[in-house]
Design an enzyme around this catalytic site. Structure first.
Site, PDB file in Angstrom:
ATOM      1  N   HIS A  48      -2.283  -1.039  -3.506  1.00  0.00           N
ATOM      2  CA  HIS A  48      -3.352  -0.049  -3.314  1.00  0.00           C
ATOM      3  C   HIS A  48      -2.895   1.272  -3.927  1.00  0.00           C
ATOM      4  O   HIS A  48      -1.858   1.806  -3.536  1.00  0.00           O
ATOM      5  CB  HIS A  48      -3.628   0.178  -1.822  1.00  0.00           C
ATOM      6  CG  HIS A  48      -4.059  -1.057  -1.094  1.00  0.00           C
ATOM      7  ND1 HIS A  48      -3.970  -1.188   0.276  1.00  0.00           N
ATOM      8  CD2 HIS A  48      -4.583  -2.231  -1.535  1.00  0.00           C
ATOM      9  CE1 HIS A  48      -4.415  -2.372   0.642  1.00  0.00           C
ATOM     10  NE2 HIS A  48      -4.787  -3.028  -0.440  1.00  0.00           N
ATOM     11  N   ASP A 100      -4.495  -5.244   5.519  1.00  0.00           N
ATOM     12  CA  ASP A 100      -4.710  -6.067   4.330  1.00  0.00           C
ATOM     13  C   ASP A 100      -3.468  -6.914   4.069  1.00  0.00           C
ATOM     14  O   ASP A 100      -2.349  -6.405   4.081  1.00  0.00           O
ATOM     15  CB  ASP A 100      -5.002  -5.174   3.119  1.00  0.00           C
ATOM     16  CG  ASP A 100      -5.489  -5.954   1.911  1.00  0.00           C
ATOM     17  OD1 ASP A 100      -5.991  -7.082   2.098  1.00  0.00           O
ATOM     18  OD2 ASP A 100      -5.377  -5.437   0.783  1.00  0.00           O
ATOM     19  N   SER A 130       0.867  -1.181   0.000  1.00  0.00           N
ATOM     20  CA  SER A 130       0.000   0.000   0.000  1.00  0.00           C
ATOM     21  C   SER A 130       0.903   1.231   0.000  1.00  0.00           C
ATOM     22  O   SER A 130       1.790   1.341  -0.846  1.00  0.00           O
ATOM     23  CB  SER A 130      -0.944  -0.035   1.203  1.00  0.00           C
ATOM     24  OG  SER A 130      -1.891   1.006   1.126  1.00  0.00           O
TER      25      SER A 130
END
Length: 343
Positions: free
Chosen positions: A192, A285, A165
């Site tokens: 992400h 995540d 991310s």
């Protein structure tokens, strides 16, 4: 209160940004720079908590300003880039490698009610990057760690997965650039990223890495030595015949694509013949995805705190006990090669 410096040569965009931040009591705009040189000067004088940085500006562009700021006065930087100008995305990812933390598209010149999601995301990202300690912004992957030894190993029915991310694109580049053509595994990657920037990231990685990097296509059979990213707003999975699945299933933990979705698919299909890597990022995540890989007998690698821009996702995995190996970013490529050599 987060003290924000806006670096943008369009007065119209500056006024829109100021209007957005007026709606949030935690952000104060303390200065405005029209080019990179002014941004450096104001950063030295005002010591802002976060800098919003445009890319294309007169006198000095955002990339050069980012390089100078990160070398002299490390400060969290969020890149604002235009998707309309073809060169913006590529230069923006170079700015990320220079130490900027994240990237977003510029706001529309005429905001409408649907832009509330944009405003909320911009404010959220500023609050996230404001928590990053400047010492972490001096990037660790600019050294030449070359682990580019060719792997003479046939690894049928195995796969490598990577999830990241905030701070992820430069970290992914650091890993992929150390793999040579002929790398024996297909690579599935979830990063992400703000909508619309995936293809720009793939193009940037392709210029910096010797292995093939591409946008995944639904039903495509994965190939060794190729890195696959899902299109924006699609989960990335794989079926029993090793073909790509692009899914519009609901977001997981607010993410689509989700690292957990990808890794669970891989664990189910490849059992113990997979390696999962979790890199820098906010949130958790990837924790359940690594758990699935570990439960099936696969190996899991997590980036350490010192080299992570944000230690949220890696820390979550470590605390959950699903990290087999925790190591600095620059050692991850050689760790992967060693795991393959031992199998």
């Amino acid at each position: 209160m987060i003290r924000l410096l806006i670096t943008e040569d369009s007065l119209s965009i500056v006024e829109i940004l100021k209007a957005i931040f007026k709606s949030d009591g935690d952000i104060e705009v303390v200065g405005y720079a029209k080019n990179g040189r002014e941004s450096i000067q104001l950063t030295e004088r005002l010591k802002p908590d976060v800098i919003l940085m445009d890319i294309n500006m007169p006198i000095m562009d955002g990339l050069e300003a980012t390089r100078v700021i990160m070398s002299k006065i490390p400060t969290p930087i969020l890149i604002l880039s235009s998707l309309i100008k073809d060169d913006d995305p590529s230069i923006s990812f170079e700015a990320l490698r220079a130490g900027a933390l994240d990237i977003m598209e510029k706001p529309a010149l005429q905001l409408n009610p649907s832009d509330k999601n944009y405003e909320m995301e911009l404010i959220r990202k500023i609050k996230i990057v404001s928590k990053v300690k400047p010492i972490h912004l001096i990037y660790h992957n600019e050294k030449n760690y070359h682990t580019k030894r060719r792997v003479h190993i046939i690894k049928d029915n195995q796969i490598l997965t990577i999830g990241a991310s905030t701070g992820g694109p430069p970290a992914i580049c650091c890993i992929l650039k150390n793999f040579v053509p002929g790398f024996p595994l297909p690579i599935l990657i979830v990063q992400h990223i703000f909508s619309g920037f995936t293809e720009g990231m793939i193009n940037w990685l392709s210029k910096n890495c010797s292995i093939k990097v591409k946008l995944a296509e639904n039903g495509e059979k994965v190939a060794e030595g190729v890195a696959y990213f899902p299109p924006c707003d699609f989960h990335l999975g794989i079926d029993n015949s090793h073909r790509i699945i692009l899914s519009k299933e609901p977001p997981i933990g607010g993410h689509r694509p989700s690292v957990d979705f990808m890794m669970r698919h891989v664990a189910r299909v490849f059992k113990g013949k997979c390696i999962g890597i979790l890199l820098t990022g906010m949130g958790k995540d990837g924790t359940e995805g690594l758990r699935a890989i570990k439960q099936q007998g696969g190996k899991t690698i997590v980036q350490d705190e010192e080299t992570s821009v944000i230690f949220g996702m890696p820390k979550s995995a470590i605390n959950a006990g699903v990290a087999d190996i925790v190591c600095p970013l620059e050692k991850i490529p050689s760790t992967v090669i060693n795991l393959l050599s031992l199998q």
